[in-house]
Design an enzyme around this catalytic site. Sequence first.
Site, mmCIF file in Angstrom:
data_model
loop_
_atom_site.group_PDB
_atom_site.id
_atom_site.type_symbol
_atom_site.label_atom_id
_atom_site.label_comp_id
_atom_site.label_asym_id
_atom_site.label_seq_id
_atom_site.Cartn_x
_atom_site.Cartn_y
_atom_site.Cartn_z
ATOM 1 N N ASN A 62 0.870 -1.217 0.117
ATOM 2 C CA ASN A 62 -0.088 0.025 0.047
ATOM 3 C C ASN A 62 1.052 1.390 -0.218
ATOM 4 O O ASN A 62 1.700 1.332 -0.773
ATOM 5 C CB ASN A 62 -1.142 -0.184 1.163
ATOM 6 C CG ASN A 62 -0.596 -0.342 2.477
ATOM 7 O OD1 ASN A 62 -0.117 -1.286 2.833
ATOM 8 N ND2 ASN A 62 -0.557 0.744 3.304
ATOM 9 N N ASP A 63 0.660 2.336 1.012
ATOM 10 C CA ASP A 63 1.314 3.416 0.950
ATOM 11 C C ASP A 63 2.807 3.816 0.305
ATOM 12 O O ASP A 63 3.514 2.981 1.023
ATOM 13 C CB ASP A 63 1.300 4.238 2.293
ATOM 14 C CG ASP A 63 -0.273 4.063 2.900
ATOM 15 O OD1 ASP A 63 -1.201 3.432 2.508
ATOM 16 O OD2 ASP A 63 -0.292 4.647 3.985
ATOM 17 N N PRO A 64 3.034 4.389 -0.502
ATOM 18 C CA PRO A 64 4.463 4.852 -0.816
ATOM 19 C C PRO A 64 4.902 5.729 0.358
ATOM 20 O O PRO A 64 4.252 6.691 0.853
ATOM 21 C CB PRO A 64 4.355 5.517 -2.189
ATOM 22 C CG PRO A 64 2.976 6.016 -2.153
ATOM 23 C CD PRO A 64 2.073 5.219 -1.362
#
Length: 578
Positions: A62-64
């Site tokens: 998920n999140d960078p």
Amino acid sequence: MDTLKKFLQVLLIASCCVFVIKNDAVEASHNVYPEFQSLAAVKVNQVHRTAFHFQPPSNWINDPNGPMYFGGLYHLFYQYNPKGAVWGNIVWAHSVSKDLINWEALEPAIYPSKPFDINGCWSGSATILPGNKPIILYTGIDPQNRQVQNYAIPANASDPYLRQWIKPDNNPLVVPDAGMNATAFRDPTTAWWIDGHWKMLVGGKRKHRGVAHLYRSKDFMHWVKAHHPFHSAPHTGMWECPDFYPVPLVGKFGLDTSKFGVDVKHVMKVSLDETRYEYYTIGKYFLEKDRYVPDKALVDGWSGLRYDYGNFYASKSFFDPAKSRRILWGWANESDTSHEDVAKGWAGIQTIPRVVWLSPDRKQLLQWPIEELETLRGQKVELNIQKLKLGDYVEVKGITAAQADVDVLFSIPSLDKAEDFDPSWTSLDAQRLCGLKGSKVQGGLGPFGLLTLASQNLEEFTPVFFRIFKAQGSRHLVLMCSDATSSSLQNNLYKPSFAGFVDIDLTSYKKLSLRSLIDHSVVESFGPWAKTCITSRVYPTLAVNKEAHLFVFNNGTETITVESLTAWSMNAPKQMNA
């Protein structure tokens, strides 16, 4: 809200938080699929895997986190489950690149190991301190399940790959105050240096109000919370993954996060877990008050500006000193079910990095794929001066339609046939209007555009198109849609009609450009003048690999001309063991 609930019921998994639906209420949870979290893929299904987007060989991402340029390399950290294809067991995975296209995977930089992060290592950011010393700020989950803000430093800052990271024992740096919601206090931003202090933001909420908490420090180790929020807005819920940075008033170049002055504006972006979309404003940073105030006519939250009007969340930008630009990364989650993610052995991709700059009228941001992406272009085909009458669709042949970069310019001979904008539609947002006025609904000026990832007989297709309405007076509204409704014959999918309006004046320049990046299960589209971006995730059953086709089409009574179209087959990077 109905769209949100449908989205969550299908996915059940989000980014910085995970959500479930109980009795039509959205509830936060971090123990969604414990039986799947450590279930390794027996075989990775390649059918819908992307070729030129960033994704690891298997498992959930998920999140960078904390992208940065250091030691001649681009570093991307991202949330990753090394044991399965659903959210859980999260570590900070780490990959490096010389060009943002070809990536080499390294060992995870951060993983739960100490009391201040024993229950999780969640999102954060990177900052380059004086002396070219990188440091990571991240949210840890402590034994009391509080969200606390920690830091990590390289074991060897002379190693350009930054292979090993240390989490000192003086963590955490910041803990939630008494009375704060300790489960809604996360995602520290890149810090900036100004007025003799380091400053950073941490996302949070106070009852129904979204909040960006401000912290100050003289030495980066001892942080003091400001008495007032840096910025907040009512009825927006939890602000996840905040991002705050300057942009120049003129030009496409980027600025270091600490830049301040009369020749810049500032951008405040937040990810709202109540909508699972991101919103930003452009405004002024009042240094003497340490407050941010959006420009007039710009609003926080549900009706505000968005980077991307589709499947795009938990984004993070960074300043690239090598090319003096600001680059934006975003996460595109899956739109199938978690059971299907487990079966295929992977979930989540990062969108193509984008360059971000301020529009000439200073009303919004503009975005465009990084120029390095063009090095992957292969076989090229062109189509020029192709007239499209009502009901026409023309195939673009000679490229790999499932893996392509398409750039097209449409010419409109007259605006006379634009449909009147029904006053009753003012209560609809662009997405709902696109659902009402899809590509199959005949219009006056449009719908016209591309049919991407289409089967030969159009049982499946994902249209990216424009429809033009006449509003009061001589004003025209341009609706841009990326409609997944007909994208797949499979039923148990989230297939929304994503859309956004394009702020453009057609009276003097009656042309609309469109660029779409097509990569098996994702279509990233960039509208006229880089003003409106939409990302869709789709899962065709017929239009896969060599069976995918690409068409230009028109379903409006006004004839439209394809003035120019250039399409390229896209090669996969030589190295993508991310």
